[in-house]
Design a protein around this motif. Sequence first.
Motif, PDB file in Angstrom:
ATOM      1  N   PHE A  89      -3.629  -1.014   3.417  1.00 37.37           N
ATOM      2  CA  PHE A  89      -3.584  -2.446   3.736  1.00 37.37           C
ATOM      3  C   PHE A  89      -4.922  -3.131   3.472  1.00 37.37           C
ATOM      4  O   PHE A  89      -5.235  -4.156   4.079  1.00 37.37           O
ATOM      5  CB  PHE A  89      -3.145  -2.700   5.182  1.00 37.37           C
ATOM      6  N   GLY A  90      -5.724  -2.549   2.604  1.00 35.20           N
ATOM      7  CA  GLY A  90      -7.005  -3.157   2.268  1.00 35.20           C
ATOM      8  C   GLY A  90      -7.982  -2.106   1.780  1.00 35.20           C
ATOM      9  O   GLY A  90      -7.905  -0.940   2.170  1.00 35.20           O
ATOM     10  N   TRP A 260       6.041   3.144  -5.502  1.00 35.62           N
ATOM     11  CA  TRP A 260       6.009   3.791  -4.188  1.00 35.62           C
ATOM     12  C   TRP A 260       4.740   3.401  -3.433  1.00 35.62           C
ATOM     13  O   TRP A 260       4.758   3.210  -2.205  1.00 35.62           O
ATOM     14  CB  TRP A 260       6.097   5.308  -4.320  1.00 35.62           C
ATOM     15  N   ARG A 261       3.641   3.276  -4.172  1.00 36.09           N
ATOM     16  CA  ARG A 261       2.395   2.829  -3.538  1.00 36.09           C
ATOM     17  C   ARG A 261       2.572   1.408  -3.006  1.00 36.09           C
ATOM     18  O   ARG A 261       2.161   1.076  -1.886  1.00 36.09           O
ATOM     19  CB  ARG A 261       1.264   2.874  -4.569  1.00 36.09           C
ATOM     20  N   ALA A 262       3.191   0.553  -3.813  1.00 35.89           N
ATOM     21  CA  ALA A 262       3.423  -0.829  -3.392  1.00 35.89           C
ATOM     22  C   ALA A 262       4.348  -0.888  -2.185  1.00 35.89           C
ATOM     23  O   ALA A 262       4.221  -1.775  -1.320  1.00 35.89           O
ATOM     24  CB  ALA A 262       4.011  -1.629  -4.545  1.00 35.89           C
ATOM     25  N   SER A 263       5.271   0.055  -2.090  1.00 36.05           N
ATOM     26  CA  SER A 263       6.168   0.121  -0.938  1.00 36.05           C
ATOM     27  C   SER A 263       5.369   0.385   0.333  1.00 36.05           C
ATOM     28  O   SER A 263       5.523  -0.316   1.339  1.00 36.05           O
ATOM     29  CB  SER A 263       7.220   1.207  -1.147  1.00 36.05           C
ATOM     30  N   GLN A 266       3.072  -2.504   1.246  1.00 38.24           N
ATOM     31  CA  GLN A 266       3.810  -3.742   1.482  1.00 38.24           C
ATOM     32  C   GLN A 266       3.395  -4.854   0.525  1.00 38.24           C
ATOM     33  O   GLN A 266       3.172  -6.004   0.916  1.00 38.24           O
ATOM     34  CB  GLN A 266       3.649  -4.191   2.938  1.00 38.24           C
ATOM     35  N   THR A 267       3.315  -4.495  -0.764  1.00 41.76           N
ATOM     36  CA  THR A 267       3.026  -5.485  -1.800  1.00 41.76           C
ATOM     37  C   THR A 267       4.229  -5.706  -2.716  1.00 41.76           C
ATOM     38  O   THR A 267       4.105  -6.408  -3.720  1.00 41.76           O
ATOM     39  CB  THR A 267       1.801  -5.060  -2.628  1.00 41.76           C
ATOM     40  N   LEU A 268       5.367  -5.108  -2.399  1.00 36.38           N
ATOM     41  CA  LEU A 268       6.585  -5.387  -3.149  1.00 36.38           C
ATOM     42  C   LEU A 268       7.050  -6.812  -2.856  1.00 36.38           C
ATOM     43  O   LEU A 268       6.724  -7.380  -1.800  1.00 36.38           O
ATOM     44  CB  LEU A 268       7.682  -4.396  -2.754  1.00 36.38           C
ATOM     45  N   PHE A 333       5.955  -6.504  13.422  1.00 36.37           N
ATOM     46  CA  PHE A 333       4.874  -5.880  12.660  1.00 36.37           C
ATOM     47  C   PHE A 333       3.870  -6.909  12.139  1.00 36.37           C
ATOM     48  O   PHE A 333       2.658  -6.685  12.180  1.00 36.37           O
ATOM     49  CB  PHE A 333       5.469  -5.097  11.482  1.00 36.37           C
ATOM     50  N   ARG A 334       4.384  -8.028  11.632  1.00 44.61           N
ATOM     51  CA  ARG A 334       3.512  -9.118  11.171  1.00 44.61           C
ATOM     52  C   ARG A 334       4.062 -10.431  11.711  1.00 44.61           C
ATOM     53  O   ARG A 334       5.221 -10.775  11.487  1.00 44.61           O
ATOM     54  CB  ARG A 334       3.460  -9.184   9.635  1.00 44.61           C
ATOM     55  N   ALA A 335       3.231 -11.156  12.417  1.00 43.97           N
ATOM     56  CA  ALA A 335       3.641 -12.462  12.912  1.00 43.97           C
ATOM     57  C   ALA A 335       3.671 -13.454  11.761  1.00 43.97           C
ATOM     58  O   ALA A 335       3.151 -13.193  10.667  1.00 43.97           O
ATOM     59  CB  ALA A 335       2.681 -12.933  13.995  1.00 43.97           C
ATOM     60  N   SER A 336       4.284 -14.602  11.990  1.00 47.36           N
ATOM     61  CA  SER A 336       4.426 -15.589  10.931  1.00 47.36           C
ATOM     62  C   SER A 336       3.094 -16.247  10.598  1.00 47.36           C
ATOM     63  O   SER A 336       2.152 -16.255  11.398  1.00 47.36           O
ATOM     64  CB  SER A 336       5.428 -16.666  11.345  1.00 47.36           C
ATOM     65  N   ALA A 337       3.038 -16.823   9.410  1.00 43.27           N
ATOM     66  CA  ALA A 337       1.833 -17.529   8.982  1.00 43.27           C
ATOM     67  C   ALA A 337       1.679 -18.845   9.722  1.00 43.27           C
ATOM     68  O   ALA A 337       0.566 -19.348   9.894  1.00 43.27           O
ATOM     69  CB  ALA A 337       1.884 -17.770   7.472  1.00 43.27           C
TER      70      ALA A 337
END
Length: 381
Positions: A89-90, A260-263, A266-268, A333-337
Amino acid sequence: MEAQLNSLIDAVRQACADSRVLRLRGGGSKDFWGQSLTGDVLDTRDYRGIVSYEPSELVVTVRCGTPLAELEAALAEKGQCLAFEPPHFGAEATVGGMVAAGLSGPARATAGAVRDFVLGARFINGLGEHLTFGGQVMKNVAGYDVSRLMASSWGTLGMITEVSLKVLPVAPAEATLMMAGLAQGPALDLLHRWGGQPLPLNASAWVRDPTAQPVADYLFVRLRGAVAAVQSAMAKMSADAVALGAQVQAMDNAEATQDWRASGEQTLPFFDAPSPDACLWRLSVPQTAPLLDLPYAQYIEWQGAQRWLWAPASAAVALRELAQSVGGHATLFRASAAHAQVDKIAGVNTPLDAVQARIQQQLQKQFDPKGVFATGRMHPL
């Protein structure tokens, strides 16, 4: 490195004496996760480096501030890897953060979770004591396996300073099959059937592509293992899918590796928020859980055990009740923007029941009696 370690110990002891709260932080690549980010930041990145690595013994010991990419590069040179494929994630992700977050990638369902590969750990408790648990070998443990308890603790029980991990050789053969035209139900049925057979199924992902004309469903499966086993499984699994009307294609390995890496990272395209008020929810359920009746598009991993979807925070109660009805739980997992802090009022994690809450409180009391480490990241205070 002794000076850097002593600096960290002193910082915890001083916070304890001053009744201050500390927030442990490596590269900050996972700062998006959690209920709230409170407390004075204690940066771990200066305490870094690989302490020891024995490829023949399949074990590596690493300091907490070591960049995760650095560790993975060192393992790759010897043909080895972290089998649970931790997401970064970074670029600044650290080994300590990897263990504390306890997040695993596409291979989790078959390879195991982060905690399954933790052999031992050293950490600083809330009193500033530097403790050692576990070692560098797999063994049976009576009572709490404290080193593994640190996995997924998100820095709330203590500061991991050093961790020993089991590593594995890279598989001699790998292949990814793309199966087009399998709806979610038939895809899950296939995965459940294959899960009961001696197949080298390593990872899976099901998704609906709304951009295709017409809209198309895809099941991706990755095979890893001996050359003969992978080749045999490719033929069998392709035949099973074709029998259900799917079109099967073997993907180029280089392209599949990127996907698979993108999966895991979470960059898909699926992980692009569909609207400013959408939150990313993670439903953790048994692998054999049935198709869930939801009005939201899903991305399904881990042979059915991990199901992602975008939904507003207002759907929290419905999502958690549905997940619990099949033996699982739901995480924001991730709140909204648009309104992240408001979203988190729903609770990032499913609320603990009375027994779970009491166990958590007792663990906290044992490791951090003065409340030095920020605990509000897991559940609302």
